[in-house]
Scaffold this motif. Structure first.
Motif, PDB file in Angstrom:
ATOM      1  N   THR A 293       0.837  -1.203   0.000  1.00 18.25           N
ATOM      2  CA  THR A 293       0.000   0.000   0.000  1.00 18.25           C
ATOM      3  C   THR A 293       0.874   1.256   0.000  1.00 18.25           C
ATOM      4  OG1 THR A 293      -1.807  -1.139   1.155  1.00 18.25           O
ATOM      5  CG2 THR A 293      -1.795   1.264   1.248  1.00 18.25           C
ATOM      6  N   LYS A 294       1.902   1.263   0.827  1.00 16.95           N
ATOM      7  CA  LYS A 294       2.829   2.410   0.859  1.00 16.95           C
ATOM      8  C   LYS A 294       3.488   2.613  -0.502  1.00 16.95           C
ATOM      9  CE  LYS A 294       4.129   2.218   5.770  1.00 16.95           C
ATOM     10  NZ  LYS A 294       5.241   1.922   6.722  1.00 16.95           N
ATOM     11  N   ASP A 295       3.921   1.512  -1.120  1.00 16.50           N
ATOM     12  CA  ASP A 295       4.576   1.608  -2.432  1.00 16.50           C
ATOM     13  C   ASP A 295       3.631   2.196  -3.472  1.00 16.50           C
ATOM     14  OD1 ASP A 295       6.880   0.533  -1.401  1.00 16.50           O
ATOM     15  OD2 ASP A 295       6.529  -1.497  -2.183  1.00 16.50           O
ATOM     16  N   PHE A 296       2.397   1.740  -3.472  1.00 16.24           N
ATOM     17  CA  PHE A 296       1.431   2.250  -4.453  1.00 16.24           C
ATOM     18  C   PHE A 296       1.146   3.730  -4.222  1.00 16.24           C
ATOM     19  CE2 PHE A 296      -0.463  -2.298  -4.646  1.00 16.24           C
ATOM     20  CZ  PHE A 296       0.524  -2.685  -5.527  1.00 16.24           C
ATOM     21  N   LEU A 297       0.968   4.107  -2.976  1.00 11.91           N
ATOM     22  CA  LEU A 297       0.686   5.510  -2.666  1.00 11.91           C
ATOM     23  C   LEU A 297       1.864   6.415  -3.043  1.00 11.91           C
ATOM     24  CD1 LEU A 297      -1.029   5.003   0.810  1.00 11.91           C
ATOM     25  CD2 LEU A 297      -2.159   5.830  -1.254  1.00 11.91           C
ATOM     26  N   LYS A 298       3.079   5.980  -2.750  1.00 14.18           N
ATOM     27  CA  LYS A 298       4.260   6.784  -3.068  1.00 14.18           C
ATOM     28  C   LYS A 298       4.458   6.949  -4.568  1.00 14.18           C
ATOM     29  CE  LYS A 298       6.945   5.498   1.048  1.00 14.18           C
ATOM     30  NZ  LYS A 298       8.102   4.708   1.543  1.00 14.18           N
ATOM     31  N   ASN A 299       4.051   5.951  -5.336  1.00 16.98           N
ATOM     32  CA  ASN A 299       4.282   5.963  -6.784  1.00 16.98           C
ATOM     33  C   ASN A 299       3.060   6.356  -7.599  1.00 16.98           C
ATOM     34  OD1 ASN A 299       7.160   4.746  -7.432  1.00 16.98           O
ATOM     35  ND2 ASN A 299       6.370   3.622  -5.654  1.00 16.98           N
ATOM     36  N   GLY A 300       2.034   6.861  -6.931  1.00 18.75           N
ATOM     37  CA  GLY A 300       0.857   7.344  -7.646  1.00 18.75           C
ATOM     38  C   GLY A 300       0.047   6.250  -8.321  1.00 18.75           C
ATOM     39  N   VAL A 301       0.098   5.042  -7.771  1.00 24.52           N
ATOM     40  CA  VAL A 301      -0.654   3.916  -8.336  1.00 24.52           C
ATOM     41  C   VAL A 301      -2.009   3.827  -7.630  1.00 24.52           C
ATOM     42  CG1 VAL A 301      -0.729   1.408  -8.629  1.00 24.52           C
ATOM     43  CG2 VAL A 301       1.436   2.649  -8.928  1.00 24.52           C
ATOM     44  N   SER A 302      -3.088   3.854  -8.395  1.00 26.07           N
ATOM     45  CA  SER A 302      -4.420   3.670  -7.830  1.00 26.07           C
ATOM     46  C   SER A 302      -4.662   2.188  -7.564  1.00 26.07           C
ATOM     47  CB  SER A 302      -5.473   4.216  -8.790  1.00 26.07           C
ATOM     48  OG  SER A 302      -5.376   5.630  -8.905  1.00 26.07           O
ATOM     49  N   PHE A 303      -5.616   1.884  -6.682  1.00 26.31           N
ATOM     50  CA  PHE A 303      -5.850   0.486  -6.347  1.00 26.31           C
ATOM     51  C   PHE A 303      -7.261   0.277  -5.814  1.00 26.31           C
ATOM     52  CE2 PHE A 303      -3.685   2.565  -2.763  1.00 26.31           C
ATOM     53  CZ  PHE A 303      -4.594   2.371  -1.736  1.00 26.31           C
ATOM     54  N   ASN A 304      -7.661  -0.989  -5.854  1.00 23.84           N
ATOM     55  CA  ASN A 304      -8.948  -1.420  -5.320  1.00 23.84           C
ATOM     56  C   ASN A 304      -8.708  -2.669  -4.481  1.00 23.84           C
ATOM     57  OD1 ASN A 304     -11.822  -1.895  -5.020  1.00 23.84           O
ATOM     58  ND2 ASN A 304     -11.628  -3.463  -6.605  1.00 23.84           N
ATOM     59  N   TYR A 305      -8.875  -2.537  -3.151  1.00 21.03           N
ATOM     60  CA  TYR A 305      -8.723  -3.703  -2.272  1.00 21.03           C
ATOM     61  C   TYR A 305      -9.854  -4.696  -2.548  1.00 21.03           C
ATOM     62  CZ  TYR A 305      -5.530  -1.039   0.816  1.00 21.03           C
ATOM     63  OH  TYR A 305      -4.480  -0.319   1.352  1.00 21.03           O
ATOM     64  N   TYR A 306      -9.483  -5.913  -2.943  1.00 20.30           N
ATOM     65  CA  TYR A 306     -10.466  -6.975  -3.132  1.00 20.30           C
ATOM     66  C   TYR A 306     -10.151  -8.093  -2.129  1.00 20.30           C
ATOM     67  CZ  TYR A 306     -13.648 -10.294  -5.214  1.00 20.30           C
ATOM     68  OH  TYR A 306     -14.703 -11.180  -5.400  1.00 20.30           O
ATOM     69  N   MET A 307     -10.912  -8.234  -1.065  1.00 22.15           N
ATOM     70  CA  MET A 307     -12.053  -7.445  -0.635  1.00 22.15           C
ATOM     71  C   MET A 307     -11.629  -6.525   0.522  1.00 22.15           C
ATOM     72  SD  MET A 307     -14.654  -8.668  -2.486  1.00 22.15           S
ATOM     73  CE  MET A 307     -16.053  -7.979  -1.621  1.00 22.15           C
ATOM     74  N   ILE A 308     -12.301  -5.380   0.629  1.00 26.62           N
ATOM     75  CA  ILE A 308     -12.135  -4.571   1.825  1.00 26.62           C
ATOM     76  C   ILE A 308     -13.055  -5.100   2.915  1.00 26.62           C
ATOM     77  CG2 ILE A 308     -13.883  -2.801   1.291  1.00 26.62           C
ATOM     78  CD1 ILE A 308     -10.431  -2.210   2.857  1.00 26.62           C
ATOM     79  N   HIS A 309     -14.206  -5.641   2.474  1.00 24.25           N
ATOM     80  CA  HIS A 309     -15.181  -6.272   3.379  1.00 24.25           C
ATOM     81  C   HIS A 309     -15.926  -7.327   2.587  1.00 24.25           C
ATOM     82  CE1 HIS A 309     -18.313  -6.989   6.229  1.00 24.25           C
ATOM     83  NE2 HIS A 309     -19.244  -6.322   5.561  1.00 24.25           N
ATOM     84  N   GLY A 310     -15.723  -8.593   2.962  1.00 20.05           N
ATOM     85  CA  GLY A 310     -16.298  -9.679   2.175  1.00 20.05           C
ATOM     86  C   GLY A 310     -17.749  -9.963   2.467  1.00 20.05           C
ATOM     87  N   GLY A 311     -18.104 -10.035   3.751  1.00 25.54           N
ATOM     88  CA  GLY A 311     -19.476 -10.356   4.104  1.00 25.54           C
ATOM     89  C   GLY A 311     -19.754 -11.853   4.062  1.00 25.54           C
ATOM     90  N   THR A 312     -20.930 -12.227   3.573  1.00 23.39           N
ATOM     91  CA  THR A 312     -21.413 -13.601   3.688  1.00 23.39           C
ATOM     92  C   THR A 312     -22.090 -14.063   2.405  1.00 23.39           C
ATOM     93  OG1 THR A 312     -21.883 -13.129   6.035  1.00 23.39           O
ATOM     94  CG2 THR A 312     -22.812 -15.156   5.113  1.00 23.39           C
ATOM     95  N   ASN A 313     -21.856 -15.328   2.042  1.00 28.18           N
ATOM     96  CA  ASN A 313     -22.586 -15.952   0.928  1.00 28.18           C
ATOM     97  C   ASN A 313     -23.894 -16.532   1.460  1.00 28.18           C
ATOM     98  OD1 ASN A 313     -20.577 -15.543  -1.142  1.00 28.18           O
ATOM     99  ND2 ASN A 313     -19.383 -17.163  -0.178  1.00 28.18           N
ATOM    100  N   PHE A 314     -24.852 -15.658   1.697  1.00 30.04           N
ATOM    101  CA  PHE A 314     -26.127 -16.102   2.238  1.00 30.04           C
ATOM    102  C   PHE A 314     -26.853 -17.009   1.239  1.00 30.04           C
ATOM    103  CE2 PHE A 314     -25.637 -11.905   4.445  1.00 30.04           C
ATOM    104  CZ  PHE A 314     -25.536 -12.409   5.730  1.00 30.04           C
ATOM    105  N   GLY A 315     -27.723 -17.868   1.777  1.00 32.86           N
ATOM    106  CA  GLY A 315     -28.538 -18.713   0.911  1.00 32.86           C
ATOM    107  C   GLY A 315     -27.698 -19.680   0.108  1.00 32.86           C
TER     108      GLY A 315
END
Length: 628
Positions: A293-315
């Motif tokens: 995360t530090k490396d990406f922020l320092k180098n101007g790289v955008s990102f998407n955490y997969y997952m930031i919050h997973g939750g539940t596979n209901f049903g």
């Protein structure tokens, strides 16, 4: 004088209202230009987290999104799940828990932009990768190929989706800034070597054209492992890299496909990982995620955490992987993912570590982290009514045919089917159900003989069937494959002839449909088993029903360590699957699905190796306890 003051006050109010309206409707914009993401005319780096609206109770959406905002993120990404909204052909549902508009507007309310990932393929450890199961019943249709029946169905889906969100695009003043073109298609094209690259490109371009034709006018991006950009690249779309850790490599491959310039984005940055039944719960070390995360922020790289919050596979929403060792690798009910925000919405040490890093790169003070939802413990819920599934099945829909029919041929998507064949004469030998999809318990006249299991490649067993007896095979759809080329072979039930000593069983088969949909208890017409006869239910698939009183509701985890394999309903809502093998031994119960006063619980245990009297809940989940 008083009249003049009143007029002046009204004029100021009117002027303020006009200015506010003008500001709210001021043209917003987002574009990819000159190697940068440009938001409303200014450079921006995307700090996104993935969260899926079906995996989190609607009442908790705002809580989880506020946690993302408090962590220092500016965007939320979500897949759209086609099969979640069109469960049967032509019947669409975007209401309640499925209200995608409400989710997007909630994100906007808490100050997050939105990245929309419509697929149609989403992977996501989700049933059939997001495709509706009934697509397999359309003659000549082949998913994810340049195939007219599929592209026609997909166009209808994209049109319905666009109708829901068209005014929520940033070009219309809304929070949606980007839309993904297909999903991980380069990897799929590599896996499907039986299809020409020309055909793959033709399909991909047609899907992208459909996304544009229905009305989406947002910047597009693709999401793929960088080694497979060639197969999934779309002209004019930004290539986003999944799981890439090497920034130099990221820049090189993106430049190769994107006019020799950025911006550079990790489309899926993994702070955790998925888990299957029968394997250990993986843990991703915090220090490595913090360093990246530090490396990406320092180098101007955008990102998407997969997952930031997973939750539940209901049903019945959890999917499965495929490999040669295990014909199927079904995903857990929990989609905790070892994410920074846990399944129940708790901040974790990983969350706090990443928040500290991100706080140094934001231009404003981060808001306080929302308090966790109250957790309760419920002891000894009494299970007062027990039903044999064989008795219950007598009142359910039956279909007869000269061969076992698949779930799809029975027009049933999920749940269970009881297959029954009557033998006039005795027979002994090796029972072979090589066409099992996916898990079965086998009986003769209601007496259990054993289990067959696609996960362990166990398709055969010895049987001794007496004269005038019924062979019964109770089959569970364990979740359709969502990843790998085998996604094209996803029918469920029994998909080929059943044999004994290599001889096909001929004659009439009876199929009893047991979809176990929400609120299914109201369909039980048989009487419960008398208490003195409970012992007869050992090794018999059993439905348990109980009621319990609560003075106050709260989140909790139902403890299934002493149970076999099945599903649980709370107040009519399907919590998902449990299996004694683990590693998951508890199921999450959201407090908003409980209520003060009377509550109802239903447990279906397909194995029922021990007849139960009570069940309890605990305050912490058990997600890493393998018993086999």
């Amino acid at each position: 004088m008083k009249n003049l003051q009143t007029k002046t006050f009204l004029f100021i109010i009117s002027l303020w209202s006009m200015l506010t309206f003008a500001q709210q409707n001021q043209k917003k914009s987002f574009e990819i230009k000159n190697g940068h993401f440009i938001l409303n005319g200014k450079d921006i780096e995307i700090r996104s987290g993935e969260m899926h609206y079906p995996r989190v109770p609607k009442e908790y959406w705002k809580h989880r999104l506020l946690m993302m905002k408090a962590m220092g993120l500016n965007t939320v990404a979500t897949y759209v799940f086609w099969n979640y909204h069109e469960e049967s052909q032509g019947k669409w549902d975007w209401s309640g828990q499925k209200d995608l508009r409400a989710f997007i507007k909630t994100a906007e309310d808490v100050g997050l932009y939105v990245i929309l990932r419509p697929g149609p393929y989403v992977c996501a450890e989700w049933e059939f990768g997001g495709y509706p199961w009934w697509l397999q019943n359309i003659k000549g249709l082949k998913i994810r190929e340049d195939n007219e029946p599929f592209l026609s169905a997909n166009h209808k889906y994209l049109s319905e989706l666009y109708h829901q969100v068209k005014d929520l695009q940033i070009t219309k003043g809304g929070p949606i800034i980007m839309v993904q073109a297909e999903n991980e298609f380069g990897l799929f094209a590599f896996q499907r070597k039986d299809i020409s690259q020309q055909s793959h490109k033709s399909y991909l371009n047609k899907v992208v054209k459909q996304i544009k034709d229905v009305g989406f006018d947002l910047p597009m991006y693709t999401s793929d492992v960088s080694d497979f950009f060639g197969g999934g690249y779309v002209e004019g779309a930004l290539p986003g890299a999944n799981g890439e850790k090497n920034i130099d490599k990221l820049r090189k491959v993106v430049n190769n496909y994107h006019n020799n310039q950025g911006p550079y984005m990790i489309a899926e940055f993994y702070p955790g990982w998925l888990t299957h039944w029968g394997e250990g719960f993986p843990r991703t070390k915090t220090d490595g995620i913090v360093r990246l995360t530090k490396d990406f922020l320092k180098n101007g790289v955008s990102f998407n955490y997969y997952m930031i919050h997973g939750g539940t596979n209901f049903g019945f929403t959890s999917g499965a992987n495929y490999n040669k060792e295990h014909d199927i690798q079904p995903d857990l009910t929990s989609y905790d993912y070892d994410a920074p925000i846990s399944e129940a919405g708790w901040r974790t040490p990983k969350y706090d570590s990443l928040r500290l890093v991100l706080s140094k790169y934001t231009k404003e003070k981060l808001p306080d982290v929302p308090a966790p939802i109250k957790v309760i413990k419920i002891k000894d819920i009494r299970l007062s009514k027990l039903y044999s599934v064989f008795k219950y099945s007598e009142s359910q829909e039956k279909v007869k045919a000269d061969k076992p029919l698949t779930f799809e041929e029975l027009n049933q998507g999920y749940g269970y089917v009881l297959y029954r064949h009557h033998f006039n004469e005795s027979v002994s030998g090796k029972l072979d159900v090589s066409g099992l999809r996916d898990y079965a318990t086998v009986y003769v006249n209601g007496k259990k003989l054993g289990e067959l299991n696609r996960f362990y490649n166990n398709y055969t067993m010895q049987v001794d069937i007496p004269k005038n007896a019924d062979l019964e095979i109770l089959v569970e759809n364990w979740g359709r494959i969502n990843y790998d080329a085998q996604i094209n072979e996803n029918t469920k039930g029994i998909v080929s002839p059943v044999k004994i000593d290599d001889k096909k069983i001929t004659g009439t088969w009876e199929m009893i449909k047991l979809p176990f949909q929400d609120q299914f208890f109201s369909t039980i017409k048989t009487k419960p088993i008398a208490k003195g006869e409970y012992r007869t239910l050992k090794d018999v698939p059993t439905i348990y029903q109980g009621e319990f009183e609560l003075k106050e509701a709260g989140d909790t985890f139902i403890d299934m360590q002493n149970w076999g394999k099945g599903i649980i309903f709370i107040n009519g809502k399907n919590l998902g699957r449990f299996w004694k093998v683990g590693p998951q031994q508890t199921l999450y119960i959201p407090g908003v699905w409980l209520r003060q006063g009377k509550n109802e619980i239903i447990i279906f245990d397909q194995l029922n190796e021990k007849v139960q009297n009570t069940v309890s809940t605990i305050e912490k989940p058990i997600l890493n306890d393998l018993t086999r």
